[in-house]
Motif scaffolding. Structure first.
Motif, PDB file in Angstrom:
ATOM      1  N   UNK A   1       0.838  -1.218   0.000  1.00 39.87           N
ATOM      2  CA  UNK A   1       0.000   0.000   0.000  1.00 39.87           C
ATOM      3  C   UNK A   1       0.870   1.265   0.000  1.00 39.87           C
ATOM      4  N   UNK A   2       1.969   1.236   0.801  1.00 41.42           N
ATOM      5  CA  UNK A   2       2.854   2.397   0.839  1.00 41.42           C
ATOM      6  C   UNK A   2       3.536   2.625  -0.501  1.00 41.42           C
ATOM      7  N   UNK A   3       3.860   1.527  -1.190  1.00 37.19           N
ATOM      8  CA  UNK A   3       4.458   1.663  -2.517  1.00 37.19           C
ATOM      9  C   UNK A   3       3.495   2.353  -3.477  1.00 37.19           C
ATOM     10  N   UNK A   4       2.189   1.977  -3.374  1.00 33.95           N
ATOM     11  CA  UNK A   4       1.178   2.635  -4.222  1.00 33.95           C
ATOM     12  C   UNK A   4       1.083   4.132  -3.904  1.00 33.95           C
ATOM     13  N   UNK A   5       1.173   4.443  -2.583  1.00 34.80           N
ATOM     14  CA  UNK A   5       1.095   5.859  -2.181  1.00 34.80           C
ATOM     15  C   UNK A   5       2.293   6.629  -2.724  1.00 34.80           C
ATOM     16  N   UNK A   6       3.496   6.026  -2.545  1.00 40.14           N
ATOM     17  CA  UNK A   6       4.707   6.687  -3.053  1.00 40.14           C
ATOM     18  C   UNK A   6       4.639   6.856  -4.555  1.00 40.14           C
ATOM     19  N   UNK A   7       4.159   5.810  -5.238  1.00 38.91           N
ATOM     20  CA  UNK A   7       4.024   5.892  -6.684  1.00 38.91           C
ATOM     21  C   UNK A   7       3.046   7.004  -7.084  1.00 38.91           C
ATOM     22  N   UNK A   8       1.954   7.081  -6.316  1.00 41.33           N
ATOM     23  CA  UNK A   8       0.965   8.138  -6.600  1.00 41.33           C
ATOM     24  C   UNK A   8       1.537   9.532  -6.409  1.00 41.33           C
ATOM     25  N   UNK A   9       2.336   9.655  -5.322  1.00 43.25           N
ATOM     26  CA  UNK A   9       2.959  10.968  -5.058  1.00 43.25           C
ATOM     27  C   UNK A   9       3.914  11.344  -6.175  1.00 43.25           C
ATOM     28  N   UNK A  10       4.748  10.355  -6.563  1.00 43.20           N
ATOM     29  CA  UNK A  10       5.693  10.622  -7.652  1.00 43.20           C
ATOM     30  C   UNK A  10       4.971  10.945  -8.944  1.00 43.20           C
ATOM     31  N   UNK A  11       3.870  10.265  -9.195  1.00 45.60           N
ATOM     32  CA  UNK A  11       3.087  10.525 -10.406  1.00 45.60           C
ATOM     33  C   UNK A  11       2.515  11.938 -10.396  1.00 45.60           C
ATOM     34  N   UNK A  12       1.955  12.330  -9.222  1.00 45.65           N
ATOM     35  CA  UNK A  12       1.390  13.696  -9.107  1.00 45.65           C
ATOM     36  C   UNK A  12       2.483  14.760  -9.220  1.00 45.65           C
ATOM     37  N   UNK A  13       3.645  14.471  -8.575  1.00 44.54           N
ATOM     38  CA  UNK A  13       4.751  15.425  -8.652  1.00 44.54           C
ATOM     39  C   UNK A  13       5.241  15.586 -10.078  1.00 44.54           C
ATOM     40  N   UNK A  14       5.342  14.455 -10.775  1.00 39.91           N
ATOM     41  CA  UNK A  14       5.763  14.526 -12.166  1.00 39.91           C
ATOM     42  C   UNK A  14       4.770  15.275 -13.018  1.00 39.91           C
ATOM     43  N   UNK A  15       3.484  15.024 -12.759  1.00 43.20           N
ATOM     44  CA  UNK A  15       2.445  15.730 -13.517  1.00 43.20           C
ATOM     45  C   UNK A  15       2.523  17.234 -13.260  1.00 43.20           C
ATOM     46  N   UNK A  16       2.707  17.596 -11.959  1.00 45.92           N
ATOM     47  CA  UNK A  16       2.789  19.024 -11.591  1.00 45.92           C
ATOM     48  C   UNK A  16       4.017  19.687 -12.206  1.00 45.92           C
ATOM     49  N   UNK A  17       5.140  18.924 -12.188  1.00 43.51           N
ATOM     50  CA  UNK A  17       6.391  19.509 -12.661  1.00 43.51           C
ATOM     51  C   UNK A  17       6.477  19.601 -14.168  1.00 43.51           C
ATOM     52  N   UNK A  18       5.982  18.579 -14.862  1.00 39.13           N
ATOM     53  CA  UNK A  18       6.213  18.526 -16.305  1.00 39.13           C
ATOM     54  C   UNK A  18       4.970  18.812 -17.141  1.00 39.13           C
ATOM     55  N   UNK A  19       3.826  18.345 -16.672  1.00 40.87           N
ATOM     56  CA  UNK A  19       2.598  18.542 -17.455  1.00 40.87           C
ATOM     57  C   UNK A  19       1.964  19.892 -17.145  1.00 40.87           C
ATOM     58  N   UNK A  20       1.819  20.174 -15.817  1.00 40.58           N
ATOM     59  CA  UNK A  20       1.142  21.422 -15.408  1.00 40.58           C
ATOM     60  C   UNK A  20       2.146  22.485 -14.954  1.00 40.58           C
ATOM     61  N   UNK A  21       3.454  22.260 -15.189  1.00 45.16           N
ATOM     62  CA  UNK A  21       4.490  23.154 -14.669  1.00 45.16           C
ATOM     63  C   UNK A  21       4.329  24.608 -15.071  1.00 45.16           C
ATOM     64  N   UNK A  22       4.077  24.844 -16.341  1.00 53.15           N
ATOM     65  CA  UNK A  22       3.943  26.227 -16.819  1.00 53.15           C
ATOM     66  C   UNK A  22       2.791  26.938 -16.134  1.00 53.15           C
ATOM     67  N   UNK A  23       1.693  26.211 -15.945  1.00 58.76           N
ATOM     68  CA  UNK A  23       0.513  26.815 -15.323  1.00 58.76           C
ATOM     69  C   UNK A  23       0.822  27.254 -13.890  1.00 58.76           C
ATOM     70  N   UNK A  24       1.411  26.334 -13.093  1.00 56.88           N
ATOM     71  CA  UNK A  24       1.668  26.649 -11.689  1.00 56.88           C
ATOM     72  C   UNK A  24       2.769  27.699 -11.517  1.00 56.88           C
ATOM     73  N   UNK A  25       3.739  27.688 -12.440  1.00 53.62           N
ATOM     74  CA  UNK A  25       4.765  28.733 -12.351  1.00 53.62           C
ATOM     75  C   UNK A  25       4.160  30.118 -12.587  1.00 53.62           C
ATOM     76  N   UNK A  26       3.224  30.199 -13.521  1.00 51.70           N
ATOM     77  CA  UNK A  26       2.533  31.476 -13.764  1.00 51.70           C
ATOM     78  C   UNK A  26       1.709  31.892 -12.551  1.00 51.70           C
ATOM     79  N   UNK A  27       1.041  30.888 -11.928  1.00 48.76           N
ATOM     80  CA  UNK A  27       0.246  31.194 -10.736  1.00 48.76           C
ATOM     81  C   UNK A  27       1.149  31.676  -9.592  1.00 48.76           C
ATOM     82  N   UNK A  28       2.324  31.009  -9.469  1.00 50.89           N
ATOM     83  CA  UNK A  28       3.250  31.389  -8.411  1.00 50.89           C
ATOM     84  C   UNK A  28       3.759  32.811  -8.568  1.00 50.89           C
TER      85      UNK A  28
END
Length: 726
Positions: free
Chosen positions: A23-50
């Motif tokens: 279960x913890x592996x799934x959580x870690x995987x989910x976190x890494x997936x969300x972080x990757x999405x935030x950094x690479x997929x939605x990165x431009x959007x959040x940088x503009x918001x920041x």
């Protein structure tokens, strides 16, 4: 527990551990997936918001340096004040709470800031709320709204920090910022604690600090006073913007001037009183320390409305005007140096009218028949235009260039490089200068102060050199530059010219200036307290091409000199333009201001030896001795070594002075009778009365002056007696 049970338990634990790890592996995987999405997929959007929540490189203005008098009393400093606003669109602001407290708030505001009454404050506050209500109604109807600002001005003026603290305790405003909407915007303005004193010389700044100095020393030393700005970043945290300092500002340096506040006050008051008396257009007075060149006082008053004068222009340094008769001293000095004249030489000024090159020249007493034949030195004493003009014509009529060269040698046209922006320059015409028209009348009229333009402070510098035994020093206004109380730069006396003339000529001129006051046109300046030397000056002010001197009614009057004449410490010039009342006179108008300044300044610095001081006939050499307990007073008199005669045998006494000795006499206290406590201190009086069984009520402070029960009356135990102290 059996081995079988232990094995079963261990298997169960391992199974649970495995499940949790998966279960913890799934959580870690989910976190890494969300972080990757935030950094690479939605990165431009959040940088503009920041970036929207960060505002970098905001300038932090440095505190402006202070300006001090010579003894470091504040003459210009920074004052923090606040403008109050209400943000009616604040998230936590409630209509119900506002209406609940608006009456109490309005009452408090009206008492503290009475520019509006309670009803007006209430109406003003509710008008602000109504703006929000109207906007919300328009939004509900689907209309777009353009809001100019969320800041609604609560008070018209500004308040200080202590007032701000009190306002924050008022009803409704005592809530936190999100609920009250209160916004206090800090502002800094320049303040002059001594008001108009040397105001124009100190100068002003523009409304906004970053624009810097506007005139005077504030402008001249702006780069030193303004300091170095810092930078900060504004970040939005938890819905609120906060400032984070990146580079701290460096405070501006302080300036210590040469101004003496006390002398400045004396000079300004003397000038203003005379301006009111004669209703003049403007007046200037400058006091300079002879040896150093330090300007101790400078005031420039101009009429801004009928009956009102204020500092509007620095006439002392900026005005390039014809100096009038004060210039005769320079002309006489040149003639003496060149051997053209000797002090006792005779000059015939006739009936006070002299025609030269078809131009009419007059003395001030021409309507009384003139001076007739006078000596050269008397031409200065009596300020004879004709006398000085004839001397100069005698020596330079055929070579006027030599006369002008002589004036240059005196240092009159030396560039002083004054610290005041907009300072003028002495301008003396020369026949060699083709740009300036030179006529037959230029030389004689120049000799008594026309056809030249000299700022008053240049004239003062010349007279100061006469007082300083021929050494011309530059007038200056700033002594030190300081940073955090430490001296970074110190300004010393600058010698402009070592000798303006020979010792022989200087001695003659000094004697002439003394006799101007003792015997000549400067007699109104003569003081019983100190010797004053100087020269009067009266010049007609040209009204333009249409007029010619001799017909105008506008005048400039002046007096320039030094004091005390036998050992000069200060030089001073007073110039008054266009007096409306009285006969224009350098002695009676400008001279009397000079006299008042000289006497009051001299009195400040006067030091008498004890042997020179007369004893005050009213002076009591021994202190007053209160009536009371004899043992205590005897102890005090012995310690103070005060002679006294003790004729007491009991505990209480009364005293008086006789032949420089304190006499102590018995004060009888009879049992069951009210004692006399008049003249006693409160402590002894209360003790004595209470020991007799009386209750004492007292008022005031000092010695007992009266008592409500007369001495000698029978005591009623517990009775109240009042004593009045004064």
């Amino acid at each position: 527990m059996t081995d079988k049970q232990k094995n079963t338990l261990n298997k169960k634990v391992r199974r649970n551990y495995f499940i949790i790890s998966i279960l913890l592996l799934f959580v870690v995987f989910g976190i890494l997936l969300c972080a990757g999405k935030t950094a690479f997929v939605e990165g431009d959007f959040w940088r503009k918001e920041g970036k929207k929540s960060i505002r970098p490189n905001i300038i932090i203005e440095a505190p402006r340096g202070n300006i001090y008098s010579f003894d470091e009393r504040l003459m210009a400093t920074n004052e923090t004040y606040y403008r109050l606003y209400i943000d009616f669109w604040a998230d936590g602001l409630s209509k119900d709470t506002l209406y609940k407290y608006v009456d109490g708030l309005s009452l408090k505001l009206s008492k503290m800031f009475p520019s509006k009454n309670q009803a007006q404050y209430r109406s003003h506050i509710l008008a602000g709320w109504q703006m929000r209500a109207n906007e919300e109604a328009q939004l509900k109807r689907g209309k777009s709204v353009v809001r100019k600002s969320r800041e609604y001005r609560l008070l018209d003026g500004e308040i200080n920090y202590l007032q701000l603290k009190q306002v924050r305790t008022f009803p409704f405003l005592s809530q936190n910022k999100n609920k009250s909407g209160l916004i206090a915007k800090e502002r800094v303005k320049r303040k002059k604690p001594f008001g108009t004193l040397a105001s124009r010389t100190i100068g002003d700044i523009y409304g906004e600090f970053e624009k810097g100095g506007k005139n005077g020393l504030e402008l001249q030393y702006d780069s030193i006073l303004r300091g170095i700005p810092g930078t900060s970043t504004m970040r939005k945290i938890n819905g609120r913007f906060i400032y984070v300092s990146d580079i701290e500002p460096i405070s501006g340096k302080d300036i210590v001037t040469t101004i003496d506040i006390d002398i400045q006050d004396i000079t300004e008051k003397a000038l203003l009183d005379k301006l009111r008396e004669i209703d003049a257009e403007s007046g200037t007075a400058v006091v300079m320390e002879v040896e150093t060149g330090e300007i101790k006082a400078i005031t420039n008053m101009g009429r801004i409305s009928e009956g009102v004068w204020a500092e509007s222009k620095n006439h002392a340094v900026a005005d390039e005007t014809e100096p009038g008769s004060t210039f005769k001293v320079a002309s006489m000095m040149v003639a003496l140096e060149d051997g053209v004249v000797r002090p006792n030489d005779s000059i015939n000024v006739g009936n006070g009218v002299f025609m030269y090159a078809n131009a009419r020249m007059t003395d001030h007493n021409w309507n009384k028949g003139g001076y007739g034949r006078i000596s050269a030195e008397q031409a200065i004493w009596y300020s004879s235009n004709i006398g000085v003009a004839k001397i100069i014509l005698r020596g330079y009529e055929n070579n006027p260039g030599k006369f002008v060269e002589g004036l240059y040698k005196l240092g009159l046209t030396e560039t002083l490089n004054l610290e005041i922006p907009g300072a003028g320059q002495a301008k003396i015409r020369s026949p060699k200068d083709k740009k300036n028209y030179w006529s037959k009348t230029t030389l004689p009229w120049m000799s008594f102060g026309y056809e030249t333009q000299i700022p008053p402070i240049y004239t003062l510098t010349f007279f100061n050199a006469i007082a300083n035994n021929g050494k011309m020093v530059k007038p200056f206004f700033v002594k030190q530059i300081q940073q955090d109380g430490k001296i970074e730069k110190e300004y010393k006396t600058v010698v402009v010219k070592d000798r303006i003339c020979s010792d022989k000529t200087l001695q003659c001129i000094q004697e002439m200036l003394l006799n101007v006051v003792e015997k000549g046109t400067g007699v109104p300046v003569k003081s019983p307290y100190l010797q004053i030397a100087g020269k009067t000056g009266t010049a007609q002010i040209s009204q333009g091409a249409a007029g010619y001197r001799g017909t105008e009614k506008s005048h400039q009057v002046a007096f320039c000199g030094y004091f005390p004449a036998n050992k000069p410490r200060y030089s001073c010039i007073v110039v008054i333009r266009k007096p409306r009342n009285g006969y224009p006179s350098g002695g009676l108008m400008a001279g009397t201001i000079f006299k008042r300044v000289a006497e009051e300044v001299n009195a400040r610095t006067l030091v008498l030896k004890p042997s020179e001081c007369l004893r005050d006939s009213l002076l009591t050499i021994y202190p007053k001795v209160k009536n009371g307990s004899s043992k205590q007073v005897e102890y005090a008199l012995d310690k103070l070594d005060i002679p006294y005669k003790d004729s007491t045998s009991g505990q209480w006494y009364y005293s008086y002075l006789k032949n420089d000795k304190v006499i102590l006499k018995d004060r009888k206290v009879i049992e069951n009778l009210v004692p006399n406590v008049v003249g006693m201190g409160a402590k002894d009086a209360v003790y004595l009365l209470e020991s007799c069984g009386l209750k004492v009520f007292l008022s005031g402070r000092g010695d007992v002056k009266s008592q409500t029960i007369n001495p000698g009356e029978r005591v009623a135990k517990g009775q109240t007696i009042g004593i009045i102290l004064d």
